[in-house]
Design a protein around this motif. Structure first.
Motif, PDB file in Angstrom:
ATOM      1  N   ASP A 140       0.822  -1.208   0.000  1.00  0.00           N
ATOM      2  CA  ASP A 140       0.000   0.000   0.000  1.00  0.00           C
ATOM      3  C   ASP A 140       0.855   1.257   0.000  1.00  0.00           C
ATOM      4  O   ASP A 140       0.607   2.196  -0.750  1.00  0.00           O
ATOM      5  CB  ASP A 140      -0.919   0.021   1.229  1.00  0.00           C
ATOM      6  CG  ASP A 140      -2.269  -0.622   0.934  1.00  0.00           C
ATOM      7  OD1 ASP A 140      -2.460  -1.124  -0.184  1.00  0.00           O
ATOM      8  OD2 ASP A 140      -3.125  -0.625   1.835  1.00  0.00           O
ATOM      9  N   LYS A 163       2.531   1.822  -3.360  1.00  0.00           N
ATOM     10  CA  LYS A 163       1.547   2.216  -4.369  1.00  0.00           C
ATOM     11  C   LYS A 163       1.076   3.644  -4.141  1.00  0.00           C
ATOM     12  O   LYS A 163       0.919   4.423  -5.093  1.00  0.00           O
ATOM     13  CB  LYS A 163       0.356   1.259  -4.342  1.00  0.00           C
ATOM     14  CG  LYS A 163       0.681  -0.177  -4.732  1.00  0.00           C
ATOM     15  CD  LYS A 163       1.003  -0.305  -6.214  1.00  0.00           C
ATOM     16  CE  LYS A 163       1.120  -1.754  -6.630  1.00  0.00           C
ATOM     17  NZ  LYS A 163       1.465  -1.925  -8.054  1.00  0.00           N
ATOM     18  N   GLU A 164       0.818   3.996  -2.884  1.00  0.00           N
ATOM     19  CA  GLU A 164       0.396   5.360  -2.575  1.00  0.00           C
ATOM     20  C   GLU A 164       1.488   6.356  -2.984  1.00  0.00           C
ATOM     21  O   GLU A 164       1.201   7.424  -3.526  1.00  0.00           O
ATOM     22  CB  GLU A 164       0.098   5.514  -1.071  1.00  0.00           C
ATOM     23  CG  GLU A 164      -0.989   4.611  -0.522  1.00  0.00           C
ATOM     24  CD  GLU A 164      -2.400   5.090  -0.832  1.00  0.00           C
ATOM     25  OE1 GLU A 164      -2.551   6.111  -1.523  1.00  0.00           O
ATOM     26  OE2 GLU A 164      -3.348   4.416  -0.374  1.00  0.00           O
ATOM     27  N   GLY A 198      -6.358   5.546  -3.698  1.00  0.00           N
ATOM     28  CA  GLY A 198      -5.589   4.618  -2.886  1.00  0.00           C
ATOM     29  C   GLY A 198      -6.427   3.587  -2.152  1.00  0.00           C
ATOM     30  O   GLY A 198      -7.617   3.393  -2.422  1.00  0.00           O
ATOM     31  N   HIS A 199      -5.821   2.928  -1.186  1.00  0.00           N
ATOM     32  CA  HIS A 199      -6.466   1.839  -0.454  1.00  0.00           C
ATOM     33  C   HIS A 199      -6.745   2.260   0.992  1.00  0.00           C
ATOM     34  O   HIS A 199      -7.746   2.928   1.249  1.00  0.00           O
ATOM     35  CB  HIS A 199      -5.577   0.589  -0.500  1.00  0.00           C
ATOM     36  CG  HIS A 199      -6.192  -0.609   0.147  1.00  0.00           C
ATOM     37  ND1 HIS A 199      -5.430  -1.615   0.699  1.00  0.00           N
ATOM     38  CD2 HIS A 199      -7.493  -0.960   0.357  1.00  0.00           C
ATOM     39  CE1 HIS A 199      -6.233  -2.546   1.194  1.00  0.00           C
ATOM     40  NE2 HIS A 199      -7.485  -2.168   1.011  1.00  0.00           N
ATOM     41  N   TRP A 204      -5.326  -3.690  -6.330  1.00  0.00           N
ATOM     42  CA  TRP A 204      -4.575  -2.664  -7.032  1.00  0.00           C
ATOM     43  C   TRP A 204      -4.565  -2.939  -8.533  1.00  0.00           C
ATOM     44  O   TRP A 204      -4.495  -4.085  -8.963  1.00  0.00           O
ATOM     45  CB  TRP A 204      -3.134  -2.600  -6.520  1.00  0.00           C
ATOM     46  CG  TRP A 204      -3.013  -1.902  -5.203  1.00  0.00           C
ATOM     47  CD1 TRP A 204      -2.905  -2.480  -3.973  1.00  0.00           C
ATOM     48  CD2 TRP A 204      -2.991  -0.491  -4.994  1.00  0.00           C
ATOM     49  NE1 TRP A 204      -2.820  -1.515  -3.002  1.00  0.00           N
ATOM     50  CE2 TRP A 204      -2.865  -0.281  -3.591  1.00  0.00           C
ATOM     51  CE3 TRP A 204      -3.064   0.617  -5.835  1.00  0.00           C
ATOM     52  CZ2 TRP A 204      -2.815   0.991  -3.024  1.00  0.00           C
ATOM     53  CZ3 TRP A 204      -3.015   1.892  -5.281  1.00  0.00           C
ATOM     54  CH2 TRP A 204      -2.890   2.070  -3.893  1.00  0.00           C
ATOM     55  N   PRO A 244      -0.900   4.025 -10.299  1.00  0.00           N
ATOM     56  CA  PRO A 244      -1.733   2.867  -9.967  1.00  0.00           C
ATOM     57  C   PRO A 244      -2.978   3.334  -9.221  1.00  0.00           C
ATOM     58  O   PRO A 244      -3.046   4.479  -8.748  1.00  0.00           O
ATOM     59  CB  PRO A 244      -0.817   2.036  -9.061  1.00  0.00           C
ATOM     60  CG  PRO A 244       0.088   3.044  -8.425  1.00  0.00           C
ATOM     61  CD  PRO A 244       0.312   4.098  -9.480  1.00  0.00           C
ATOM     62  N   TRP A 245      -3.972   2.468  -9.106  1.00  0.00           N
ATOM     63  CA  TRP A 245      -5.179   2.830  -8.367  1.00  0.00           C
ATOM     64  C   TRP A 245      -5.800   1.573  -7.788  1.00  0.00           C
ATOM     65  O   TRP A 245      -5.565   0.473  -8.260  1.00  0.00           O
ATOM     66  CB  TRP A 245      -6.175   3.562  -9.251  1.00  0.00           C
ATOM     67  CG  TRP A 245      -6.639   2.795 -10.465  1.00  0.00           C
ATOM     68  CD1 TRP A 245      -5.890   2.501 -11.572  1.00  0.00           C
ATOM     69  CD2 TRP A 245      -7.919   2.212 -10.675  1.00  0.00           C
ATOM     70  NE1 TRP A 245      -6.634   1.772 -12.463  1.00  0.00           N
ATOM     71  CE2 TRP A 245      -7.887   1.581 -11.954  1.00  0.00           C
ATOM     72  CE3 TRP A 245      -9.107   2.186  -9.943  1.00  0.00           C
ATOM     73  CZ2 TRP A 245      -8.983   0.910 -12.479  1.00  0.00           C
ATOM     74  CZ3 TRP A 245     -10.205   1.522 -10.475  1.00  0.00           C
ATOM     75  CH2 TRP A 245     -10.145   0.909 -11.730  1.00  0.00           C
ATOM     76  N   TYR A 246      -6.592   1.755  -6.745  1.00  0.00           N
ATOM     77  CA  TYR A 246      -7.182   0.607  -6.056  1.00  0.00           C
ATOM     78  C   TYR A 246      -8.636   0.461  -6.459  1.00  0.00           C
ATOM     79  O   TYR A 246      -9.441   1.374  -6.274  1.00  0.00           O
ATOM     80  CB  TYR A 246      -7.071   0.764  -4.535  1.00  0.00           C
ATOM     81  CG  TYR A 246      -7.384  -0.512  -3.794  1.00  0.00           C
ATOM     82  CD1 TYR A 246      -6.405  -1.485  -3.618  1.00  0.00           C
ATOM     83  CD2 TYR A 246      -8.671  -0.755  -3.297  1.00  0.00           C
ATOM     84  CE1 TYR A 246      -6.688  -2.677  -2.956  1.00  0.00           C
ATOM     85  CE2 TYR A 246      -8.962  -1.940  -2.641  1.00  0.00           C
ATOM     86  CZ  TYR A 246      -7.970  -2.895  -2.475  1.00  0.00           C
ATOM     87  OH  TYR A 246      -8.266  -4.072  -1.830  1.00  0.00           O
TER      88      TYR A 246
END
Length: 225
Positions: A3, A6-7, A122-123, A161, A178-180
């Motif tokens: 996470d 990715k964030e 994000g997540h 993701w 990227p995106w969740y």
């Protein structure tokens, strides 16, 4: 750990694409926004009759200015300093604030409406932000979220993701974020867990395809009827 990486990649992408994004918005290069989603979010906000709006993840500031033109006081915050700089150049109240800072309570003023317009990528951080929003909207306030419609995203229908893409954008863009992805059930469960209650669900239609161009959630605090 995934996470966090990715964030961080989401932020890196937006820092890198400040100029092409600003140009794309201001020169109406994004067809879906021009045809459907920009008007849809403005209409959804105005329907709540807000006096004071916070645009969370405001980008180059178009929505704050559109609301000001309609007589609504609005402010914008974004984690990307370059985007805030572009927003301030055209007037309005904007400031740099990361989602981590927002979730930790950096914004303390109650507002009538918090708007997240395609800005929740994000997540876990998104959950933290929504929990903070639930404490900020006033007694009759609303949170209005516009995002990709889960059922029409072209992705496998399971949480997780996804790799980003600038397909349909100019060649000036690079390193897509990227995106969740969340299913509709996951969105609704997350809202409940964060202290928010769904008041209305809007599915703006693309006139050409007949499919929803996005989905808009209108939320209140869960204890407010």
């Amino acid at each position: 750990m995934q996470d966090k990486s990715k964030e961080a990649a989401i932020l890196r992408s937006w820092h890198k694409n400040v100029e092409p994004w600003t140009r794309a918005v201001r020169e109406s290069e994004i067809r879906s926004r021009v045809a459907v989603s920009d008007a849809a979010i403005v209409n959804a906000i105005i329907a709540q009759s807000p006096k004071h709006v916070l645009d969370l993840g405001c980008g180059e500031g178009w929505l704050v200015r559109a609301l000001a033109d309609l007589g609504v006081t609005a402010e914008g915050v974004d984690a990307v300093a370059g985007l805030i700089d572009r927003a301030q150049q055209r007037g309005g109240t904007f400031s740099v604030m990361s989602y981590e800072e927002f979730a930790a309570g950096a914004w303390q003023q109650a507002v009538d409406c918090v708007v997240c317009n395609f800005s929740l990528l994000g997540h876990q951080l998104v959950e933290d932000v929504l929990a903070a929003i639930a404490t900020l909207i006033n007694e009759k306030g609303r949170c209005v979220i516009q995002t990709l419609h889960p059922a029409y995203s072209g992705e496998p229908y399971c949480d997780g993701w996804r790799e980003g893409s600038w397909q349909g954008f100019s060649e000036d863009f690079s390193d897509p974020a990227p995106w969740y992805f969340r299913t509709l059930a996951t969105w609704l469960a997350m809202f409940k867990g964060c202290g928010l209650q769904l008041e209305e669900l809007i599915e703006p239609l693309n006139a050409e395809s007949g499919s929803p161009a996005s989905i808009i959630f209108v939320l209140s605090g869960s204890s407010r009827k």
